[in-house]
Design an enzyme around this catalytic site. Structure first.
Site, PDB file in Angstrom:
ATOM      1  N   ASP A 182       0.879  -1.150   0.000  1.00  0.00           N
ATOM      2  CA  ASP A 182       0.000   0.000   0.000  1.00  0.00           C
ATOM      3  C   ASP A 182       0.934   1.221   0.000  1.00  0.00           C
ATOM      4  O   ASP A 182       2.111   1.105   0.353  1.00  0.00           O
ATOM      5  CB  ASP A 182      -0.867  -0.039   1.268  1.00  0.00           C
ATOM      6  CG  ASP A 182      -1.689   1.210   1.430  1.00  0.00           C
ATOM      7  OD1 ASP A 182      -2.330   1.626   0.447  1.00  0.00           O
ATOM      8  OD2 ASP A 182      -1.683   1.792   2.542  1.00  0.00           O
ATOM      9  N   LEU A 183       0.431   2.376  -0.409  1.00  0.00           N
ATOM     10  CA  LEU A 183       1.295   3.566  -0.458  1.00  0.00           C
ATOM     11  C   LEU A 183       1.136   4.427   0.797  1.00  0.00           C
ATOM     12  O   LEU A 183       2.051   4.543   1.612  1.00  0.00           O
ATOM     13  CB  LEU A 183       0.952   4.382  -1.714  1.00  0.00           C
ATOM     14  CG  LEU A 183       1.682   5.709  -1.876  1.00  0.00           C
ATOM     15  CD1 LEU A 183       3.178   5.493  -2.085  1.00  0.00           C
ATOM     16  CD2 LEU A 183       1.110   6.499  -3.061  1.00  0.00           C
ATOM     17  N   ASP A 184      -0.077   4.997   0.937  1.00  0.00           N
ATOM     18  CA  ASP A 184      -0.320   5.952   2.020  1.00  0.00           C
ATOM     19  C   ASP A 184      -0.251   5.252   3.373  1.00  0.00           C
ATOM     20  O   ASP A 184      -1.033   4.338   3.625  1.00  0.00           O
ATOM     21  CB  ASP A 184      -1.709   6.594   1.838  1.00  0.00           C
ATOM     22  CG  ASP A 184      -1.818   7.363   0.522  1.00  0.00           C
ATOM     23  OD1 ASP A 184      -1.091   8.345   0.374  1.00  0.00           O
ATOM     24  OD2 ASP A 184      -2.619   6.962  -0.343  1.00  0.00           O
ATOM     25  N   SER A 194      -2.515   0.469  -4.383  1.00  0.00           N
ATOM     26  CA  SER A 194      -3.053   1.633  -3.657  1.00  0.00           C
ATOM     27  C   SER A 194      -4.375   2.102  -4.248  1.00  0.00           C
ATOM     28  O   SER A 194      -4.601   1.986  -5.447  1.00  0.00           O
ATOM     29  CB  SER A 194      -2.023   2.777  -3.755  1.00  0.00           C
ATOM     30  OG  SER A 194      -2.601   4.000  -3.375  1.00  0.00           O
ATOM     31  N   ALA A 195      -5.228   2.656  -3.406  1.00  0.00           N
ATOM     32  CA  ALA A 195      -6.501   3.217  -3.877  1.00  0.00           C
ATOM     33  C   ALA A 195      -6.312   4.599  -4.490  1.00  0.00           C
ATOM     34  O   ALA A 195      -7.216   5.141  -5.121  1.00  0.00           O
ATOM     35  CB  ALA A 195      -7.482   3.322  -2.709  1.00  0.00           C
ATOM     36  N   SER A 196      -5.113   5.171  -4.315  1.00  0.00           N
ATOM     37  CA  SER A 196      -4.901   6.557  -4.746  1.00  0.00           C
ATOM     38  C   SER A 196      -4.767   6.700  -6.254  1.00  0.00           C
ATOM     39  O   SER A 196      -4.137   5.887  -6.911  1.00  0.00           O
ATOM     40  CB  SER A 196      -3.639   7.111  -4.079  1.00  0.00           C
ATOM     41  OG  SER A 196      -3.351   8.389  -4.601  1.00  0.00           O
ATOM     42  N   THR A 218       1.122  10.173   3.854  1.00  0.00           N
ATOM     43  CA  THR A 218       0.340  11.231   3.223  1.00  0.00           C
ATOM     44  C   THR A 218      -0.972  11.475   3.953  1.00  0.00           C
ATOM     45  O   THR A 218      -1.685  12.423   3.625  1.00  0.00           O
ATOM     46  CB  THR A 218       0.011  10.850   1.754  1.00  0.00           C
ATOM     47  OG1 THR A 218      -0.388   9.504   1.758  1.00  0.00           O
ATOM     48  CG2 THR A 218       1.198  11.058   0.846  1.00  0.00           C
ATOM     49  N   GLU A 252       0.239  -3.380   4.675  1.00  0.00           N
ATOM     50  CA  GLU A 252      -0.926  -2.493   4.771  1.00  0.00           C
ATOM     51  C   GLU A 252      -1.036  -1.813   6.128  1.00  0.00           C
ATOM     52  O   GLU A 252      -0.789  -2.434   7.147  1.00  0.00           O
ATOM     53  CB  GLU A 252      -2.208  -3.324   4.586  1.00  0.00           C
ATOM     54  CG  GLU A 252      -2.863  -3.205   3.248  1.00  0.00           C
ATOM     55  CD  GLU A 252      -3.434  -1.825   2.931  1.00  0.00           C
ATOM     56  OE1 GLU A 252      -3.549  -0.976   3.824  1.00  0.00           O
ATOM     57  OE2 GLU A 252      -3.757  -1.607   1.764  1.00  0.00           O
ATOM     58  N   ASP A 253      -1.475  -0.551   6.122  1.00  0.00           N
ATOM     59  CA  ASP A 253      -1.718   0.145   7.395  1.00  0.00           C
ATOM     60  C   ASP A 253      -3.203   0.270   7.705  1.00  0.00           C
ATOM     61  O   ASP A 253      -3.557   0.720   8.783  1.00  0.00           O
ATOM     62  CB  ASP A 253      -1.097   1.545   7.380  1.00  0.00           C
ATOM     63  CG  ASP A 253      -1.839   2.488   6.453  1.00  0.00           C
ATOM     64  OD1 ASP A 253      -2.163   2.075   5.314  1.00  0.00           O
ATOM     65  OD2 ASP A 253      -2.123   3.634   6.853  1.00  0.00           O
ATOM     66  N   LYS A 272      -8.731   5.983   5.927  1.00  0.00           N
ATOM     67  CA  LYS A 272      -7.518   5.327   5.427  1.00  0.00           C
ATOM     68  C   LYS A 272      -7.872   4.149   4.521  1.00  0.00           C
ATOM     69  O   LYS A 272      -8.666   3.288   4.905  1.00  0.00           O
ATOM     70  CB  LYS A 272      -6.628   4.881   6.589  1.00  0.00           C
ATOM     71  CG  LYS A 272      -5.995   6.062   7.286  1.00  0.00           C
ATOM     72  CD  LYS A 272      -4.982   5.645   8.334  1.00  0.00           C
ATOM     73  CE  LYS A 272      -4.339   6.884   8.942  1.00  0.00           C
ATOM     74  NZ  LYS A 272      -3.457   6.546  10.059  1.00  0.00           N
ATOM     75  N   GLY A 273      -7.300   4.145   3.342  1.00  0.00           N
ATOM     76  CA  GLY A 273      -7.515   3.042   2.403  1.00  0.00           C
ATOM     77  C   GLY A 273      -8.791   3.161   1.586  1.00  0.00           C
ATOM     78  O   GLY A 273      -9.053   2.346   0.715  1.00  0.00           O
ATOM     79  N   LYS A 321     -10.698  -1.473  -1.670  1.00  0.00           N
ATOM     80  CA  LYS A 321     -10.473  -2.329  -0.511  1.00  0.00           C
ATOM     81  C   LYS A 321     -11.689  -2.186   0.400  1.00  0.00           C
ATOM     82  O   LYS A 321     -12.207  -1.082   0.502  1.00  0.00           O
ATOM     83  CB  LYS A 321      -9.198  -1.890   0.231  1.00  0.00           C
ATOM     84  CG  LYS A 321      -7.945  -1.946  -0.655  1.00  0.00           C
ATOM     85  CD  LYS A 321      -6.767  -1.213   0.003  1.00  0.00           C
ATOM     86  CE  LYS A 321      -5.593  -1.121  -0.963  1.00  0.00           C
ATOM     87  NZ  LYS A 321      -4.455  -0.340  -0.452  1.00  0.00           N
TER      88      LYS A 321
HETATM   89  C1  G6P Z   1      -5.405   5.936  -0.114  1.00  0.00           C
HETATM   90  C2  G6P Z   1      -5.591   6.730   1.158  1.00  0.00           C
HETATM   91  C3  G6P Z   1      -6.989   7.281   1.243  1.00  0.00           C
HETATM   92  C4  G6P Z   1      -7.343   8.052  -0.026  1.00  0.00           C
HETATM   93  C5  G6P Z   1      -7.221   7.136  -1.237  1.00  0.00           C
HETATM   94  C6  G6P Z   1      -7.510   7.848  -2.547  1.00  0.00           C
HETATM   95  O1  G6P Z   1      -6.057   4.722   0.028  1.00  0.00           O
HETATM   96  O2  G6P Z   1      -5.328   5.933   2.294  1.00  0.00           O
HETATM   97  O3  G6P Z   1      -7.066   8.131   2.366  1.00  0.00           O
HETATM   98  O4  G6P Z   1      -8.655   8.557   0.036  1.00  0.00           O
HETATM   99  O5  G6P Z   1      -5.894   6.624  -1.279  1.00  0.00           O
HETATM  100  O6  G6P Z   1      -6.515   8.801  -2.777  1.00  0.00           O
HETATM  101  P1  G6P Z   1      -6.522   9.895  -3.918  1.00  0.00           P
HETATM  102  O7  G6P Z   1      -5.085  10.377  -3.935  1.00  0.00           O
HETATM  103  O8  G6P Z   1      -6.891   9.220  -5.208  1.00  0.00           O
HETATM  104  O9  G6P Z   1      -7.502  10.938  -3.547  1.00  0.00           O
HETATM  105 MG    MG Z   2      -2.746   3.081   3.581  1.00  0.00          MG
END
Ligand code: G6P
Ligand code: MG
Length: 216
Positions: A10-12, A115-117, A18, A170-171, A46-47, A146
């Site tokens: 996972d990233l964040d 990552s979900a980001s 972040t 994962e956190d 988170k996530g 997730k």
């Molecule tokens: C990660 C973070 C979430 C965030 C998601 C989407 O999973 O833990 O807090 O909402 O990514 O990130 P983004 O950068 O696409 O808004």
């Molecule tokens: Mg995370």
């Protein structure tokens, strides 16, 4: 000894913290809509994807918006978030992460991001970690967030490794659940009181090693 052929990160909150920037940007949104929320409530985000996070936050504030307004606010939040991300430096990589990734490489273990980001590549670029990854699966590739295992199953496939030979870092509770749902082992990064479904929990990558990974 278990066979581990790929590690999925996972990233964040795992590679870099972040969450503090997400919190600042979401709080600014809440404040502009005349309410506030706590750091404790922020844990629930988170996530979770951007739009799902927005839904939760609006719910906390008792604010209802049209679909168009939601998209406009999510776009604003992302811009505020990106203003903070643009100032990130390699100093923000969490302790022990680069050394651990290097040792995975030296041991022929593949490395993928799950990552979900939707901002993951930009963040990895800012912290100069892009080159460590054999595959990047993020919010731009997935249709299910997730705790659905999709992001990690895609990561396994992209590295050509069976899920049973993957370990996820994962956190977030939802992230650990996603790993387990995908038939993978999970290392929780954070507190054992929160990440109860993880196979093991580490508080930092410092002191963690490939040797310990293979003993899981
Ligand atoms: C990660 C973070 C979430 C965030 C998601 C989407 O999973 O833990 O807090 O909402 O990514 O990130 P983004 O950068 O696409 O808004
Ligand atoms: Mg995370």
């Amino acid at each position: 000894m278990t066979t581990v052929k790929a590690c999925l990160f996972d990233l964040d909150g795992v590679i870099v913290d972040t969450a503090v920037y997400h919190f600042q940007a979401w709080r600014r949104l809440a404040n502009e809509l005349c309410f506030d929320f706590t750091e404790h409530q922020n844990e629930q985000l988170k996530g979770i994807s951007r739009m799902e996070s927005l839904e939760l936050i609006l719910n906390w504030g008792g604010v209802s918006l049209t679909e168009e307004e939601k998209i406009a606010w999510a776009t604003k939040k992302n811009q505020w978030y990106l203003d903070l991300v643009m100032q990130m430096t390699p100093n923000e990589v969490l302790p022990g992460v680069p050394d651990f990734l290097k040792s995975l490489r030296e041991n022929g273990i593949k490395i993928a991001l799950g990552s979900a980001s939707k901002n993951s590549k930009l963040i990895l670029e800012k912290i100069q970690m892009l080159d460590y990854f054999d595959a990047i699966i993020d919010g731009n590739n997935i249709t299910k967030g997730k705790p659905d295992p999709q992001v990690f199953l895609m990561g396994a496939e992209a590295t050509g490794v069976q899920p049973t030979e993957c370990v996820v870092f994962e956190d977030a509770v939802a992230g650990v659940q996603a790993a387990k749902a995908g038939g993978m082992k999970a290392v929780g990064v954070g507190s054992a009181d929160i990440l109860t479904e993880a196979d093991i929990v580490i508080s930092t990558f410092e002191g963690f090693s490939v040797e310990k990974l293979l003993q899981m």
